[in-house]
Motif scaffolding. Structure first.
Motif, PDB file in Angstrom:
ATOM      1  N   SER A 420      25.361 -18.266   9.748  1.00 27.54           N
ATOM      2  CA  SER A 420      24.796 -18.168  10.763  1.00 27.54           C
ATOM      3  C   SER A 420      24.063 -16.468  10.732  1.00 27.54           C
ATOM      4  CB  SER A 420      25.758 -17.680  12.148  1.00 27.54           C
ATOM      5  OG  SER A 420      26.563 -16.744  12.625  1.00 27.54           O
ATOM      6  N   MET A 498      18.686 -25.420  16.748  1.00 28.58           N
ATOM      7  CA  MET A 498      19.164 -24.167  15.467  1.00 28.58           C
ATOM      8  C   MET A 498      18.617 -23.095  15.058  1.00 28.58           C
ATOM      9  SD  MET A 498      20.744 -26.150  14.143  1.00 28.58           S
ATOM     10  CE  MET A 498      21.366 -24.660  12.291  1.00 28.58           C
ATOM     11  N   GLU A 500      18.223 -21.174  18.459  1.00 28.58           N
ATOM     12  CA  GLU A 500      19.011 -20.811  19.547  1.00 28.58           C
ATOM     13  C   GLU A 500      20.679 -20.061  18.897  1.00 28.58           C
ATOM     14  OE1 GLU A 500      20.098 -19.409  23.388  1.00 28.58           O
ATOM     15  OE2 GLU A 500      18.343 -18.944  22.165  1.00 28.58           O
ATOM     16  N   TYR A 501      21.058 -21.039  18.295  1.00 28.34           N
ATOM     17  CA  TYR A 501      21.978 -20.994  17.361  1.00 28.34           C
ATOM     18  C   TYR A 501      22.011 -19.566  16.525  1.00 28.34           C
ATOM     19  CZ  TYR A 501      25.352 -21.512  13.301  1.00 28.34           C
ATOM     20  OH  TYR A 501      25.924 -21.788  12.469  1.00 28.34           O
ATOM     21  N   TYR A 502      21.406 -19.437  16.298  1.00 31.07           N
ATOM     22  CA  TYR A 502      20.806 -18.048  15.054  1.00 31.07           C
ATOM     23  C   TYR A 502      20.758 -17.503  15.796  1.00 31.07           C
ATOM     24  CZ  TYR A 502      20.382 -20.613  11.068  1.00 31.07           C
ATOM     25  OH  TYR A 502      20.488 -21.703   9.232  1.00 31.07           O
ATOM     26  N   TYR A 541      25.310 -22.089  25.266  1.00 33.26           N
ATOM     27  CA  TYR A 541      25.838 -23.250  23.705  1.00 33.26           C
ATOM     28  C   TYR A 541      25.863 -24.703  24.625  1.00 33.26           C
ATOM     29  CZ  TYR A 541      26.616 -19.765  20.619  1.00 33.26           C
ATOM     30  OH  TYR A 541      26.764 -18.648  19.266  1.00 33.26           O
ATOM     31  N   LEU A 544      23.081 -26.586  24.323  1.00 37.85           N
ATOM     32  CA  LEU A 544      23.014 -26.997  22.274  1.00 37.85           C
ATOM     33  C   LEU A 544      23.194 -27.925  22.027  1.00 37.85           C
ATOM     34  CD1 LEU A 544      22.683 -23.374  20.695  1.00 37.85           C
ATOM     35  CD2 LEU A 544      20.547 -25.255  21.315  1.00 37.85           C
ATOM     36  N   VAL A 571      26.655 -25.985  14.852  1.00 38.21           N
ATOM     37  CA  VAL A 571      26.776 -25.351  16.659  1.00 38.21           C
ATOM     38  C   VAL A 571      27.593 -25.617  17.263  1.00 38.21           C
ATOM     39  CG1 VAL A 571      25.127 -26.483  18.331  1.00 38.21           C
ATOM     40  CG2 VAL A 571      23.925 -26.172  15.893  1.00 38.21           C
ATOM     41  N   LYS A 572      27.756 -26.660  16.910  1.00 40.49           N
ATOM     42  CA  LYS A 572      29.279 -27.277  18.002  1.00 40.49           C
ATOM     43  C   LYS A 572      30.396 -25.980  17.331  1.00 40.49           C
ATOM     44  CE  LYS A 572      28.311 -31.942  19.087  1.00 40.49           C
ATOM     45  NZ  LYS A 572      29.238 -33.586  19.503  1.00 40.49           N
ATOM     46  N   ALA A 574      30.452 -23.148  16.612  1.00 36.33           N
ATOM     47  CA  ALA A 574      30.343 -21.725  17.097  1.00 36.33           C
ATOM     48  C   ALA A 574      30.129 -21.895  18.888  1.00 36.33           C
ATOM     49  CB  ALA A 574      29.120 -21.861  16.748  1.00 36.33           C
ATOM     50  N   ALA A 575      29.964 -22.799  19.304  1.00 34.73           N
ATOM     51  CA  ALA A 575      29.896 -23.212  21.340  1.00 34.73           C
ATOM     52  C   ALA A 575      31.410 -23.682  21.366  1.00 34.73           C
ATOM     53  CB  ALA A 575      29.362 -25.398  21.200  1.00 34.73           C
TER      54      ALA A 575
END
Length: 818
Positions: A420, A498, A500-502, A541, A544, A571-572, A574-575
């Motif tokens: 990340s 991606m 927003e994930y970062y 999250y 996302l 992504v998932k 991390a969420a």
């Protein structure tokens, strides 16, 4: 990848003849359509690596169009139209006018001329890089094998080039990866799934790694070296595979002279790894490897100096001064051995010294390093480069380099699970290093390679062409990647997901959500997010996850497995680790029993979802190809465990301020800036929690003695009283740890802050876990209305991310992004 993906949407054109020329399109070359396919011509004596790469291209063309190009070996051009591939010094190109290729390092040219396509390299690797540049411009992903980005069928395949063609050569000479902390992913996958016959990371695995490196235009490997893995040279076929693929061998900061001390130094028979008392055996040990490299004619870059076994300090030294003096003597001896073994001038043998941890302390104390040895600086393990070359060091013959981390095992906490690292951070730090002369060698610690695919490619794109990604082009690079890996239709949405994930991980990485630490390992505790912050973070999250679910139906069937491993899993996962910890926090805070149970169940569901995602990754995705690659609990740290809800934790009750009392300002929302000399403030996309942190450009280091660059912000208040102004800087380092910023409120309250933290002190640990160096200025606001905040800095390299104005005593964990 660079800008080549923007051409991908132009690739499918319907031509009725072999070539189509018009005023609008003078640089389109038809590779294949339903009627014909271009023939590929190579020199009769072409290097076997070029032959392999040409066959890879031909096979990819066949997969896409069902038509496979014929590959014809010849000594001279027969006047036939087609694709001509090879090295500039081959007979096939003796009349070629690309004279600027001759004698260059890894340079290539791709152009059309007289109804032909020419892919010509200055040397073997340059030619191979030209072939894979062509492949990528045709929409073929470098991650075709490593992330299952399978080719999609097309009836017509066209290469579109700039009218004048392209000529490229590397910005950084030695570019590669360090396979590290491989115990939970790469090693068990190789041993139990992909290379059972070796039971380890052996030649079959390294072959796939080397193929990936060439597709990414990289040329160097630091092999895996943990106790779980046998030494690279001890497994038959490994070094031969490196030679087959023209990959240079190197070793990490703790492994001089191409030795893997963890596996190869046997204390029982060789004695202590102590040069003070056992130099004869250590010299024999090094000489043995040099003889092996010489006899096998392997290409190598030699790490110099000496540390202890496996990332420890040198044995036997009573203090730093004694260690420094001994390292100087060791380097002299090592250079004598190199020159004697290879019968070459020592200045022609690539060598690096890596001032990592205590070796940096030795260097700062005056360690004498011969001018032709590359000084390879390191980050602080969390993405912030500790030191870059100063003006004197930039003049050294050996130049400078960087060893960088995309994953790490160590204190204050590992991040070995999900990749990340924010692209903007990578861009900022590596571009700064390059601007200050550190361009000889870049090596990135990628852990297990997966799931660091995008970050690794981003790093290698910069290493190949430092100008290929601009500070305002980082989002476009991500969008181009998404277009290539999936399709144009979803590219914008995927890149936003991606990004927003970062960004969310920039505030707190998934691995850090337990608020625990390592070395020593501590137990988890509830997060420092406020109740409202926790709810907002869960919501972000969830958005996302919803977007990923919505996009999944638009992903081509051939790319479904790639979609899962490149987007869905990170992504998932991390969420859901955020769900696990944040819902736990909410359950602890809730006084309503029904609500408490609801939050607790949602927390448990987060853990269950991670289990299910990981199970799918290892068993069903790609028909089990990646079994044993993904661990959801590397090193089995407490953060990854299921939470014990029957062990209640008391948390301190805090009265939260209403959100209207907090004024948040993103760094790029300034009202005025003041530059000095030719330095000006600019934003870097995809950097910081603001996603647009600002710093001074150009990135060449400069110190401002009198007049100082500044940036000014304005805000309005409806209330008077005591407040705190908080400024969040990115926790970058200065060579002399002397970054300073002066914060002034309304021209009457001012304070100068030292921004830098020191190796492994409490401030540094806090800074890298939240990716912010935070300063706070107490102020008294006596009048409502407009106010100003001015920030002055004493040198380049300082990055401003966010500001906030809080009522006294109401500071929060997060400055929200709006």
């Amino acid at each position: 990848m660079k800008n080549k993906i923007q051409y991908s949407s132009l690739l499918i054109l319907f031509f009725t003849s072999h070539l189509f020329w018009s005023q609008e399109s003078k640089s389109s070359f038809l590779i294949a359509d339903k009627n014909k396919v271009s023939t590929i011509y190579i020199d009769q004596n072409a290097d076997q690596l070029v032959v392999w790469a040409v066959n890879e291209l031909a096979n990819d063309i066949q997969e896409i169009t069902t038509q496979k190009p014929a590959i014809v070996k010849t000594q001279k051009s027969k006047g036939e139209n087609g694709i001509y591939i090879g090295q500039i010094n081959e007979n096939l190109f003796k009349n070629n006018k690309k004279l600027n290729l001759k004698g260059a390092w890894e340079k290539f040219s791709i152009s059309t001329e007289k109804n032909n396509l020419y892919i010509v390299g200055s040397d073997v690797r340059g030619t191979v890089f030209g072939i894979f540049e062509t492949a990528e411009r045709l929409g073929i992903s470098p991650w075709k094998w490593w992330a299952d980005v399978n080719n999609i069928k097309k009836e017509t395949l066209v290469l579109t080039l700039p009218t004048e063609g392209i000529t490229e050569s590397p910005s950084v000479q030695f570019r590669g990866i360090f396979l590290n902390d491989e115990d939970w992913g790469l090693q068990p996958w190789a041993a139990k799934t992909f290379e059972k016959e070796t039971g380890d990371i052996g030649p079959k695995t390294y072959e796939k790694i080397f193929q990936l490196l060439l597709r990414l235009k990289a040329n160097t490997i630091w092999p895996a070296m943990h106790e779980s893995t046998k030494a690279f040279f001890h497994i038959e076929g490994n070094k031969e595979m490196a030679q087959k693929y023209h990959i240079l061998l190197g070793t990490s900061h703790a492994e001089p002279m191409l030795r893997n001390n963890v596996d190869e130094w046997k204390k029982e028979t060789m004695g202590a790894f102590n040069y003070f008392t056992n130099s004869e055996n250590i010299n024999k040990y090094w000489q043995g490897r040099l003889n092996e490299v010489r006899d096998s004619k392997a290409e190598a870059v030699f790490t110099m100096g000496m540390r202890g076994v496996h990332d420890s300090q040198m044995e036997g030294a009573k203090n730093a001064e004694e260690a420094k003096n001994m390292v100087e003597k060791i380097i002299v001896k090592q250079r004598e051995m190199l020159a004697s073994t290879f019968k070459k001038p020592i200045t022609s043998i690539p060598q690096v010294l890596i001032p990592y941890k205590e070796v940096l302390e030795q260097y700062n104390k005056g360690l004498k390093v011969p001018e032709d040895i590359t000084l390879m600086w390191t980050d602080d393990n969390y993405g912030y480069i500790r030191r870059i070359s100063n003006e004197k060091e930039q003049k050294r013959i050996g130049g400078g380099g960087i060893y960088y981390h995309l994953s790490y095992w160590g204190r204050p906490h590992d991040y070995l699970w999900l990749s990340s690292m924010q692209p903007g951070l990578i861009w900022s730090e590596m571009s700064k290093a390059y601007a200050n002369g550190d361009k000889k060698m870049w090596i990135v610690n990628v852990g297990d390679i997966k799931p660091a695919e995008y970050d690794l490619e981003f790093f290698m794109d910069l290493a190949w062409d430092i100008n290929s990604i601009k500070p305002d082009g980082i989002n476009q690079h991500l969008k181009n990647w998404a277009a290539r890996e999936f399709n144009d239709a979803v590219a914008n949405d995927v890149s936003n997901v991606m990004s927003e994930y970062y960004r969310l991980a920039m505030l707190r990485k998934p691995e850090f959500m337990g608020w625990s630490q390592t070395e020593p390992t501590t137990q988890i505790k509830p997060s420092e997010f406020t109740t409202e912050e926790a709810k907002r973070r869960i919501q972000l999250y969830d958005q996302l996850v919803e977007k990923v679910n919505g996009l999944s139906s638009s992903i081509p069937e051939e790319r479904k497995d790639a979609w899962f491993q490149l987007v869905v899993y990170p992504v998932k996962a991390a969420a859901y680790i955020n769900h696990k910890f944040l819902y736990w926090k909410l359950s602890l805070e809730s006084k309503d029993q029904a609500e408490k149970e609801k939050f607790e169940n949602l927390s448990k569901e987060g853990y269950r979802q991670i289990e299910e995602l990981t199970r799918y990754y290892n068993t069903e995705m790609s028909n089990g190809k990646w079994a044993n690659m993904m661990s959801m609990a590397p090193r089995k740290l407490p953060v990854f465990d299921a939470i014990k809800y029957d062990n209640p934790i008391k948390i301190e009750e805090k009265k939260e301020a209403t959100t209207t009392e907090l004024i948040a300002i993103q760094a790029n929302h300034f009202s005025a800036t003041q530059g000095v000399k030719n330095y000006q403030w600019k934003a870097i996309e995809g950097f910081g929690y603001s996603n647009a942190a600002i710093t001074l450009f150009p990135l060449k280091s400069s110190y401002f003695e009198t007049e100082k660059p500044s940036v000014t912000y304005t805000f309005e208040t409806k209330n008077t009283g005591e407040y705190e102004i908080e400024v969040r800087f990115i926790p970058t380092h200065a060579n002399d740890s002397n970054h300073q910023a002066t914060v002034t409120f309304d021209s009457n309250t001012s304070k100068t802050f030292k921004l830098n933290s020191y190796d492994r002190d409490a401030n540094w640990k806090a800074n890298v876990l939240r990716n912010a160096a935070i300063v706070s200025l107490p102020v008294k606001i006596e009048n409502t209305g407009k106010h100003t905040i001015k920030i002055e800095v004493n040198q380049t390299g300082i990055v401003i991310d966010q500001l906030a104005i809080y009522p006294k005593g109401q500071k929060k964990y997060e400055i929200p992004f709006k």
